[in-house]
Design an enzyme around this catalytic site. Structure first.
Site, PDB file in Angstrom:
ATOM      1  N   ARG A  25     -27.891  -2.016  -2.177  1.00  0.00           N
ATOM      2  CA  ARG A  25     -27.769  -1.399  -3.501  1.00  0.00           C
ATOM      3  C   ARG A  25     -26.370  -1.657  -4.023  1.00  0.00           C
ATOM      4  NH1 ARG A  25     -28.576   4.437  -1.497  1.00  0.00           N
ATOM      5  NH2 ARG A  25     -27.485   3.373   0.162  1.00  0.00           N
ATOM      6  N   GLU A  26     -26.263  -2.048  -5.280  1.00  0.00           N
ATOM      7  CA  GLU A  26     -24.935  -2.174  -5.871  1.00  0.00           C
ATOM      8  C   GLU A  26     -24.281  -0.807  -5.827  1.00  0.00           C
ATOM      9  OE1 GLU A  26     -24.866  -4.027  -9.693  1.00  0.00           O
ATOM     10  OE2 GLU A  26     -26.150  -5.654  -9.008  1.00  0.00           O
ATOM     11  N   GLY A  52     -33.329   0.070 -14.152  1.00  0.00           N
ATOM     12  CA  GLY A  52     -32.839  -1.232 -14.623  1.00  0.00           C
ATOM     13  C   GLY A  52     -32.075  -1.943 -13.530  1.00  0.00           C
ATOM     14  N   CYS A  87     -32.216  -6.326 -10.390  1.00  0.00           N
ATOM     15  CA  CYS A  87     -33.287  -6.574  -9.414  1.00  0.00           C
ATOM     16  C   CYS A  87     -34.652  -6.020  -9.817  1.00  0.00           C
ATOM     17  CB  CYS A  87     -32.884  -5.999  -8.062  1.00  0.00           C
ATOM     18  SG  CYS A  87     -31.306  -6.638  -7.499  1.00  0.00           S
ATOM     19  N   LYS A 144     -26.300   1.940 -13.621  1.00  0.00           N
ATOM     20  CA  LYS A 144     -26.260   3.165 -12.803  1.00  0.00           C
ATOM     21  C   LYS A 144     -24.789   3.402 -12.485  1.00  0.00           C
ATOM     22  CE  LYS A 144     -26.602   0.896  -8.325  1.00  0.00           C
ATOM     23  NZ  LYS A 144     -27.231   0.858  -7.014  1.00  0.00           N
TER      24      LYS A 144
HETATM   25  C1  UGA Z   1     -32.072  -2.307  -5.698  1.00  0.00           C
HETATM   26  C2  UGA Z   1     -32.627  -1.793  -4.362  1.00  0.00           C
HETATM   27  O1  UGA Z   1     -32.391  -0.388  -4.241  1.00  0.00           O
HETATM   28  C3  UGA Z   1     -31.978  -2.512  -3.177  1.00  0.00           C
HETATM   29  O2  UGA Z   1     -32.574  -2.098  -1.963  1.00  0.00           O
HETATM   30  C4  UGA Z   1     -32.202  -4.015  -3.356  1.00  0.00           C
HETATM   31  O3  UGA Z   1     -31.588  -4.757  -2.324  1.00  0.00           O
HETATM   32  C5  UGA Z   1     -31.599  -4.443  -4.687  1.00  0.00           C
HETATM   33  O4  UGA Z   1     -32.240  -3.726  -5.752  1.00  0.00           O
HETATM   34  C6  UGA Z   1     -31.858  -5.926  -4.821  1.00  0.00           C
HETATM   35  O5  UGA Z   1     -33.023  -6.316  -4.926  1.00  0.00           O
HETATM   36  O6  UGA Z   1     -30.913  -6.708  -4.687  1.00  0.00           O
HETATM   37  P1  UGA Z   1     -29.876  -1.854  -7.154  1.00  0.00           P
HETATM   38  O7  UGA Z   1     -30.418  -2.838  -8.141  1.00  0.00           O
HETATM   39  O8  UGA Z   1     -28.443  -1.909  -6.777  1.00  0.00           O
HETATM   40  O9  UGA Z   1     -30.694  -1.959  -5.760  1.00  0.00           O
HETATM   41  O10 UGA Z   1     -30.157  -0.431  -7.785  1.00  0.00           O
HETATM   42  P2  UGA Z   1     -30.814   0.941  -7.317  1.00  0.00           P
HETATM   43  O11 UGA Z   1     -29.819   1.829  -6.713  1.00  0.00           O
HETATM   44  O12 UGA Z   1     -32.044   0.695  -6.542  1.00  0.00           O
HETATM   45  O13 UGA Z   1     -31.201   1.544  -8.753  1.00  0.00           O
HETATM   46  C7  UGA Z   1     -32.138   0.848  -9.593  1.00  0.00           C
HETATM   47  C8  UGA Z   1     -32.383   1.652 -10.837  1.00  0.00           C
HETATM   48  O14 UGA Z   1     -33.099   2.849 -10.536  1.00  0.00           O
HETATM   49  C9  UGA Z   1     -31.132   2.088 -11.579  1.00  0.00           C
HETATM   50  O15 UGA Z   1     -31.330   1.927 -12.966  1.00  0.00           O
HETATM   51  C10 UGA Z   1     -30.994   3.552 -11.191  1.00  0.00           C
HETATM   52  O16 UGA Z   1     -30.293   4.325 -12.129  1.00  0.00           O
HETATM   53  C11 UGA Z   1     -32.446   3.979 -11.114  1.00  0.00           C
HETATM   54  N1  UGA Z   1     -32.670   5.168 -10.249  1.00  0.00           N
HETATM   55  C12 UGA Z   1     -32.465   5.107  -8.910  1.00  0.00           C
HETATM   56  C13 UGA Z   1     -33.146   6.328 -10.824  1.00  0.00           C
HETATM   57  O17 UGA Z   1     -33.365   6.404 -12.066  1.00  0.00           O
HETATM   58  N2  UGA Z   1     -33.397   7.418 -10.033  1.00  0.00           N
HETATM   59  C14 UGA Z   1     -33.206   7.381  -8.683  1.00  0.00           C
HETATM   60  O18 UGA Z   1     -33.488   8.405  -7.995  1.00  0.00           O
HETATM   61  C15 UGA Z   1     -32.716   6.204  -8.115  1.00  0.00           C
END
Ligand code: UGA
Length: 443
Positions: A154-155, A258, A261, A322
């Site tokens: 995760r970023e 968003g 990924c 995020k």
């Molecule tokens: C995501 C995956 O979590 C990683 O496991 C994966 O390796 C990565 O994509 C990838 O494919 O490279 P990331 O894109 O950094 O990681 O972001 P996330 O932390 O997963 O968040 C994604 C979106 O979901 C964001 O917009 C975030 O705000 C939203 N989110 C997340 C929520 O709205 N609620 C939550 O409870 C969690």
């Protein structure tokens, strides 16, 4: 597992490549990064991170200084002598939603003639099912193995995730080679190693991201049900997550999901499935419902502006997709701000790291500066500092004390007490617009 030290080549110095490079160096390996961008390479050689990622620059600096991490634009400086070469190049969406493999194919051709016999080339980028064979076919080297080792970083917590993986997945037609790739991870926190075939490894990555996105769209929908029927999503979400079959993560509602990924990978999986003859109907519905979430939040902001948005001023908190990153790729915040600008709203935005430069949006240096003369405070990213703002001070500089908090990070009672109309996601509107009086939960 052995803890042998290897020579590792990383092709592509983006988020995945840089994090992997720094972490493999931290595990004791000798790491060399190949990138086409000379300025990125120069930054790395100076111990700087070309991107913002918590803890990354310190790790890069330490290993550049120690001589265990280096970078070059010259393939000859990176690939010969590498035991393992990780491909960490972008796989953007093609116009039809499928993954564009041109960078991967090009990178494979670029390194092909420079690989040592016995080297292992590993796809770390998120690539469609079958891509391990695409790389093999581009390399045209029968003395080199190819494997898939998807990343789950995760970023914002990429280094932590690398060092503390929930699992390490390696896909290869040769189980011995898969085990050799797993050995590169000796030194990470104790974890499960899933050694499998290439197709399964590739699919595990897409299915994981698609499932997480589905879960988020689900909780966003439940939040809407709370708004429609009464109920507080914070309570509902917590209690759902206490079921051990469900678990507590990824149940926080928001303005939509968003990043670089989820949007790309959900579309790619739906497209791949369709090309394979299966219409992934509910994944398509998830993708669509996320777009609708952006529309819904923009509409709600307009409602709070009294349905006459043109010329009104909105103070936006958060532009990154995020908290914890400067990344604005497919950022829900950007999507929503763009919708508001189209409605003639004046936007002043503050984000501690991100700066997308949206036309018609003033990026300012503090939340209080953004709030100056604003009719609505709109929280779009969950940066912790937004939870610590002084509502009295904000109210004093705003034209109208109203807040739409799409991340549920502000203290609604404190804002209510400061005279704010408060609207959060999936929670009853606690205070009436403009006059601060209590409103009953909708029934
Ligand atoms: C995501 C995956 O979590 C990683 O496991 C994966 O390796 C990565 O994509 C990838 O494919 O490279 P990331 O894109 O950094 O990681 O972001 P996330 O932390 O997963 O968040 C994604 C979106 O979901 C964001 O917009 C975030 O705000 C939203 N989110 C997340 C929520 O709205 N609620 C939550 O409870 C969690």
């Amino acid at each position: 597992m052995t803890s042998k030290k290897f020579s590792i080549g990383i092709v592509g110095g983006g988020y995945v490549g840089l994090t992997s490079a720094a972490c493999f160096a931290e595990l004791g390996h000798r790491v060399r990064v190949l990138d086409v961008d000379q300025s990125k390479v120069d930054a790395l050689l100076a111990g700087k991170s070309p991107i913002y990622e918590e803890g990354l620059e310190a790790l890069i600096q330490a290993h550049v200084d120690a001589g265990s991490l280096t970078a070059s634009i010259d393939v000859e400086q990176v690939i010969p002598g590498s035991d393992f070469v990780f491909l960490c190049v972008p796989t953007p969406s093609a116009p039809d939603g499928s993954a564009d493999l041109s960078y991967l194919e090009q990178a494979s051709r670029d390194i092909a003639l420079h690989l040592d016999p016995g080297a292992v080339v590993i796809n770390k980028s998120t690539v469609p099912v079958g891509s391990t064979y695409v790389v093999r076919d581009q390399l045209k080297r029968s003395d080199v193995s190819v494997a898939s080792n998807p990343e789950f970083l995760r970023e914002g917590s990429a280094i932590y995730d690398f060092m503390n993986p929930d699992r390490v997945v390696v896909g290869c037609v040769d189980p011995d080679v898969a085990q050799r790739v797993a050995d590169v991870y000796a030194g990470v926190a104790e974890t499960e190693f899933v050694l499998t075939d290439p197709e399964s490894a590739e699919l595990i990555k897409y299915a994981s991201n698609a499932y997480l996105a589905t879960r988020l769209s689900f909780i966003n929908a439940v939040a809407e049900v709370c708004e429609a029927l009464g109920g507080d999503i914070a309570q509902v979400s917590r209690a759902i997550g206490l079921d051990s079959r469900i678990g507590p993560s990824f149940l926080q509602p928001g303005p939509g999901w968003g990043g670089s990924c989820f949007p790309k990978d959900t579309r790619a999986l739906a497209t791949m499935a369709e090309q394979g003859g299966f219409e992934f109907k509910f994944l398509n519905a998830v993708i669509e419902s996320n777009e609708e979430q952006f529309d819904l939040i923009a509409r709600r902001a307009v409602e709070m502006l009294g349905d006459t948005p043109s010329g009104k001023k909105v103070a936006v908190l958060g532009l990154a997709f995020k908290a914890g990153t400067d990344d604005v790729r497919c950022s829900p915040a950007v999507e929503i701000v763009e919708r508001l600008v189209k409605e003639g709203v004046e936007v002043a935005a503050y984000d501690p790291q991100a700066s997308p430069g949206i036309e018609g949006v003033a990026e300012v240096a503090s939340p209080y500066e953004a709030a100056q003369g604003a009719d609505l405070l709109l929280v779009l990213t969950e940066w912790p500092e937004y939870g610590d703002l002084d509502p009295e001070r904000l109210a004093a500089v705003m034209s109208h004390a109203a807040v739409l908090d799409t991340r549920n990070v502000v203290d609604s009672n404190a804002y209510g007490a400061a005279g704010f109309a408060v609207r959060q996601i999936g929670r009853p509107m606690q205070f009436d617009l403009r006059d601060g009086s209590s409103r009953s939960t909708p029934t």
